[in-house]
Scaffold this active site. Structure first.
Site, PDB file in Angstrom:
ATOM      1  N   MET A   1       0.014   7.656   3.805  1.00 41.56           N
ATOM      2  CA  MET A   1       1.254   7.228   3.245  1.00 41.56           C
ATOM      3  C   MET A   1       2.358   8.165   3.535  1.00 41.56           C
ATOM      4  SD  MET A   1       2.303   6.344   0.097  1.00 41.56           S
ATOM      5  CE  MET A   1       3.420   6.706   1.160  1.00 41.56           C
TER       6      MET A   1
ATOM      7  N   SER B   1       0.214  -1.792   1.116  1.00 40.06           N
ATOM      8  CA  SER B   1       0.615  -1.370   2.460  1.00 40.06           C
ATOM      9  C   SER B   1       1.053   0.082   2.419  1.00 40.06           C
ATOM     10  CB  SER B   1       1.794  -2.212   2.940  1.00 40.06           C
ATOM     11  OG  SER B   1       2.973  -1.856   2.224  1.00 40.06           O
ATOM     12  N   ASP B   2       0.948   0.775   3.535  1.00 35.65           N
ATOM     13  CA  ASP B   2       1.631   2.055   3.618  1.00 35.65           C
ATOM     14  C   ASP B   2       3.127   1.750   3.578  1.00 35.65           C
ATOM     15  OD1 ASP B   2       2.297   4.711   3.896  1.00 35.65           O
ATOM     16  OD2 ASP B   2       0.767   5.094   5.401  1.00 35.65           O
ATOM     17  N   CYS B   3       3.926   2.765   3.213  1.00 30.16           N
ATOM     18  CA  CYS B   3       5.299   2.437   2.829  1.00 30.16           C
ATOM     19  C   CYS B   3       6.124   1.909   3.989  1.00 30.16           C
ATOM     20  CB  CYS B   3       5.926   3.627   2.138  1.00 30.16           C
ATOM     21  SG  CYS B   3       5.077   3.887   0.559  1.00 30.16           S
TER      22      CYS B   3
ATOM     23  N   SER C   1       5.304  -0.519   5.823  1.00 31.00           N
ATOM     24  CA  SER C   1       4.551  -0.870   7.030  1.00 31.00           C
ATOM     25  C   SER C   1       4.620  -2.346   7.378  1.00 31.00           C
ATOM     26  CB  SER C   1       3.111  -0.349   6.987  1.00 31.00           C
ATOM     27  OG  SER C   1       2.368  -0.977   6.013  1.00 31.00           O
TER      28      SER C   1
END
Ligand SMILES: *[C@@H]1O[C@H](CO)[C@@H](O)[C@H](O)[C@H]1NC(C)=O
Ligand SMILES: *[C@@H]1O[C@H](CO)[C@@H](O)[C@H](O)[C@H]1NC(C)=O
Ligand SMILES: *[C@@H]1O[C@H](CO)[C@@H](O)[C@H](O)[C@H]1NC(C)=O
Ligand SMILES: *[C@@H]1O[C@H](CO)[C@@H](O)[C@H](O)[C@H]1NC(C)=O
Ligand SMILES: *[C@@H]1O[C@H](CO)[C@@H](O)[C@H](O)[C@H]1NC(C)=O
Ligand SMILES: *[C@@H]1O[C@H](CO)[C@@H](O)[C@H](O)[C@H]1NC(C)=O
Ligand SMILES: *[C@@H]1O[C@H](CO)[C@@H](O)[C@H](O)[C@H]1NC(C)=O
Length: 813
Positions: free
Chosen positions: A1, A328-330, A332
């Site tokens: 992240m 989600s990763d930030c 993404s």
């Protein structure tokens, strides 16, 4: 992240605005809170009159909103969490629903639902990296443990769990005070595939089983509520805080020579996927019962991980049976159309792909901005949004967000940075530190050392010791402070910083060393060399550090002890072979109490027992293969060597699992079964394996593990007696490996199947029992990605083969 500066900039304006609003709001609130008995004051409502509530389903809170609690099924405790979540979601309009799909969920005051910030972090202590958590006068800091790679080096599973428990206690206390969230996007459990990776510091190392074991313990430490560890209804199992295993999957290129994670397509074989990249995540979900998984920025074989239904829906939610949410990763989702330019997606297309793949929550604002139109355009079903929201609300219910958590509501200010927590941070550093060299038993130093030269760029390290994803620590004990407790210290930095661009300060360090009874040189790396969004290009000490060490060693009056702070391995072959350098310690990034732990080890208050959780390669390793080559096995056609202790057969600076002690241990194996005779049924078919030489080939090479009944019949156990023959109490780590039968093409040299750290007082011995099951501990993943149990003679080894014995697997019909 996190996104580093790059991604942050995408949404920075609204992000900062909301942070400022929050800061201002909490400043005002602070005056109010400090006049209350602060411990119970958690603010849920967005109401301006600052009434505080500890739970959503509080009748007076509803009354204040002009609502009647009993009208709302989602607050009815007699219903299941699933039904309550359904009731809540069904009350919302589509527009309201999509506003809850981002990390900053807005709430719907019309129906009594408050806002919630999903993003908090607690990688090695409560951190303020996520906007859900912050520090101020009321809670100025939290305990900052060593970064994970050092804690991993302790190989102590109960330590890993205990740190998780302390972190979640501090997190709960901060939540009660309105300073933190309940959902933490930690730990990072990507295996270390390449020594250049910038995020090694966040991870438990290169072995998938060790990484998975760390994940299970840390997650259980964060999540488990005492007495409910084994609750069978996983939909209602209460959570202390929610943890998240990330970044799923095959994510371990950050930014290497311009190849960055937002554009990188990891070309990965399914064999490596099953054997290495997925294994820690599988353990995290199945054995840790984690309540969240985060998908990564990169693509795997062309498909962004967050848009891959096979990875998310089929594997995590299906095969592994996740009870929780996928995030989600930030930003993404945005990365999918902006950076990967995947399938020429519009934002709505990307939203449809990730929702259909099984992504529940967006760290960012793409879902909230585009999911409504994606629905109206017929690209997604509103029912799938409902499913995502239900996954989210069940987790919040398990956390007591709606009903309260009486068990934790008494936690407050005194539970953050408590004395025993700070002591555990020091203990973790002591347990992790690895002794790499100790010529002439120079260490530990004793009280004949009156003056000590302490030199090098990290001699007075503070912030460096807490690495990234840190919060504000309770305090620091620098090496200088720690060592000053034992001797009269002469300090000279020797370099102005880690980059050590010139030699202008070398002379001062030499002068200090010339006049002291012993010299400690503290060098290494920091976040300017290895970090998120920053991979290394070489494995050397930066700038003039090497020269500083050699020059100081040359003139030093007393013995020279080298201490290296780093996450990744450093080629210090020069120091290994320099006879003036008597001892070498690796101290990772040792956390807020790091200096005290280093001093305790150097002066023998603690006998080190840590082992390297990664291979330390020689410098030329990185010239032999690009970081972007994903295979673990050697690629002979390109001359690429293998990766990790499993597949790299060249010489190393220090191997995986290396670490010395001030005492000597000897071993006896107490008992052991040496063969397993397995009766096969008609439906269990023999599978082929390739052998280097057909002479090795048994009649029935292997059987699918999925076809086996992995019960007691397939278990084997043994007991090792560890004897401490030295003159100091000591800590030993037993790492158990299995080595597959000879000659199987592509098999790892060996693989970790278990480990245990044991304390043995001097002159005494301890017995350690291990129990294994052949299904898990003797299996191989073949080139077609089947998980197989091979027949023939396996070998069980402890450590570097100090003890080893055969384990014969026979199939009978
Ligand atoms: C492992 O960690 C636990 C928890 O901190 C500690 O009590 C124990 O002494 C450690 N074991 C060893 C052998 O260091
Ligand atoms: C839960 O199960 C584990 C492993 O089976 C066991 O060690 C532990 O004691 C159990 N905990 C409770 C509270 O029953
Ligand atoms: C959603 O669609 C409407 C109608 O086509 C349009 O006016 C609006 O700008 C769209 N919203 C976004 C965020 O694209
Ligand atoms: C202290 O260490 C030095 C160097 O190893 C040794 O010569 C000496 O005997 C030790 N003194 C004591 C009191 O143990
Ligand atoms: C060590 O670092 C601390 C914190 O940065 C600083 O306050 C202190 O002055 C430094 N000590 C010396 C001797 O330079
Ligand atoms: C050496 O490096 C320091 C810090 O970067 C700098 O201030 C100094 O001017 C440099 N000295 C020389 C001789 O280049
Ligand atoms: C090590 O692996 C390489 C690449 O597969 C191979 O060519 C070499 O023969 C191996 N060396 C040894 C000593 O096994």
């Amino acid at each position: 992240m996190l996104h580093g500066a790059y991604i942050c900039s995408i949404s920075s304006v609204s992000f900062i605005r909301s942070l400022m609003a929050r800061a201002l709001f909490f400043c005002v609130l602070f005056l109010f809170l400090s006049s209350l008995s602060a411990a119970r004051s958690r603010l849920l409502a967005t109401t301006s009159n600052a009434t505080t509530y500890t739970r959503v389903c509080d009748p007076s809170r509803f009354a204040e909103l002009g609502l009647k609690l009993k009208d709302f099924g989602y607050c009815d405790k007699s219903l299941s969490y699933d039904l309550r979540a359904k009731d809540l979601v069904d009350r919302m309009t589509l527009a309201e629903k999509v506003q809850q799909l981002g990390d900053k969920s807005t709430g719907v005051s019309r129906i009594g639902l408050p806002e919630y910030e999903w993003w908090s972090e607690a990688l090695h202590g409560v951190s303020d990296v996520g906007p859900g958590t912050h520090f101020d006068q009321l809670v100025p800091g939290a305990t900052s443990f060593p970064t994970v790679i050092l804690t991993a080096a302790s190989f102590n599973q109960s330590l890993w769990k205990k740190i998780g428990q302390v972190v979640s206690t501090e997190a709960r206390a901060m939540y009660n005070l309105g300073r933190a969230g309940l959902t933490y996007w930690s730990p990072n459990i990507n295996v270390v595939r390449d020594p250049r990776w910038g995020r090694i510091t966040e991870t438990p190392g290169e072995d998938p089983y060790v990484v998975g074991s760390y994940a299970v313990n840390y997650v259980r430490g964060l999540q488990d509520v005492e007495g409910y560890e084994n609750t069978t209804d996983l939909n209602s199992r209460p959570l202390k805080v929610s943890s998240c295993c990330k970044h799923y999957a095959a994510y371990d290129v950050d930014n290497w020579l311009g190849v960055d994670r937002l554009h990188f397509d990891a070309r990965v074989s399914e064999q490596d996927m099953v054997e290495s990249f997925l294994r820690p995540f599988e353990m995290c979900v199945r054995d840790g019962d984690v309540s969240s998984v985060m998908c990564s920025y990169n693509r795997v074989n062309g498909i962004p991980t967050c848009a891959n239904p096979q990875l998310l829906k089929e594997t995590v939610r299906g095969d592994w049976d996740l009870h929780g949410y996928i995030v989600s990763d930030c930003d993404s989702i945005e990365v999918i159309y902006d950076d990967h330019k995947f399938l020429s997606d519009t934002p709505e297309d990307a939203v449809a792909q990730v929702l259909n793949a099984g992504l529940d929550l967006d760290c960012g604002a793409t879902y909230t901005n585009y999911a409504e139109n994606a629905t109206l355009q017929g690209k997604i079903r509103e029912g799938d949004i409902d499913k995502a929201l239900k996954n989210l609300y069940v987790v919040l219910m398990r956390l007591g967000f709606f009903d309260g958590s009486p068990k934790f509501e008494s936690l407050g200010k005194d539970n953050v940075c408590a004395g025993e927590h700070i002591e555990l941070a020091a203990e973790a550093a002591r347990e992790g530190i690895v002794l790499l060299k100790n010529a002439d038993d120079t260490l530990p130093l004793n009280n004949s050392i009156k003056t000590l030269a302490v030199v090098g760029p990290h001699a007075n390290a503070t912030k460096v010791m807490i690495g990234n994803y840190a919060g504000i620590p309770c305090r620091y004990t620098s090496p200088l402070q720690g060592l000053s407790r034992f001797a009269d210290v002469k300090y000279a930095m020797g370099c102005s910083d880690v980059a050590c661009k010139n030699e202008s300060l070398t002379f001062g360090a030499m002068k200090a060393a010339k006049n002291a009874d012993a010299t400690v040189v503290i060098v290494g790396l920091d976040l300017s060399v290895e970090a998120e969004s920053l991979d290394r290009v070489d494995l050397l000490l930066p700038g003039y550090q090497t020269q500083l060490i050699n020059q100081v060693a040359e003139v030093s009056k007393g013995p020279v002890i080298l201490v290296v702070m780093s996450a990744g391995g450093v080629d210090i072959s020069f120091a290994k072979s320099n006879s003036n350098i008597k001892a070498i310690l690796w101290a990772g990034y040792p956390g807020e109490e790091g200096g005290s732990a280093i001093a305790d080890v150097i002066f023998g208050k603690y006998n080190p027992g840590g082992k390297l959780p990664i291979t330390w390669y020689e410098a030329d390793y990185v010239d032999k293969l690009p970081m972007t080559s994903m295979p673990f096995r050697p690629v002979d056609s390109l001359g690429f060597p293998g990766r990790t202790y499993k597949f790299f057969n060249g010489s190393t600076v220090f191997p995986f699992g290396y670490g010395l002690s001030y005492t000597q241990f000897t071993y006896n194996i107490a008992s052991s079964k040496r063969s397993l005779d397995i009766n096969l049924n008609k439906y269990q078919h023999c599978r082929p394996l390739s052998y280097e030489d057909d002479a090795y080939k048994p009649p029935c090479p292997a059987v699918l593990v999925d076809d086996m009944v992995c019960d007691k019949e397939l278990e084997f156990d043994f007991e090792i007696e560890v004897q401490n023959r030295g003159s100091m109490d000591g800590n030993d780590v037993l790492i158990v490996y299995s080595k597959p039968p000879n000659g199987v093409v592509g098999a790892p040299a060996k693989q970790v199947i278990g480990f245990e750290r044991v304390f043995v007082p001097k002159g005494e011995s301890k017995k350690v029992k291990f129990t294994f099951n052949a299904c898990k501990s003797l299996m191989l993943v073949d080139s077609n990605s089947y998980t197989l149990l091979p027949s023939g003679q396996h070998t069980i080894m402890v450590g570097d083969g100090l003890i080893s014995f055969p384990m014969q697997v026979n199939f009978q019909f």
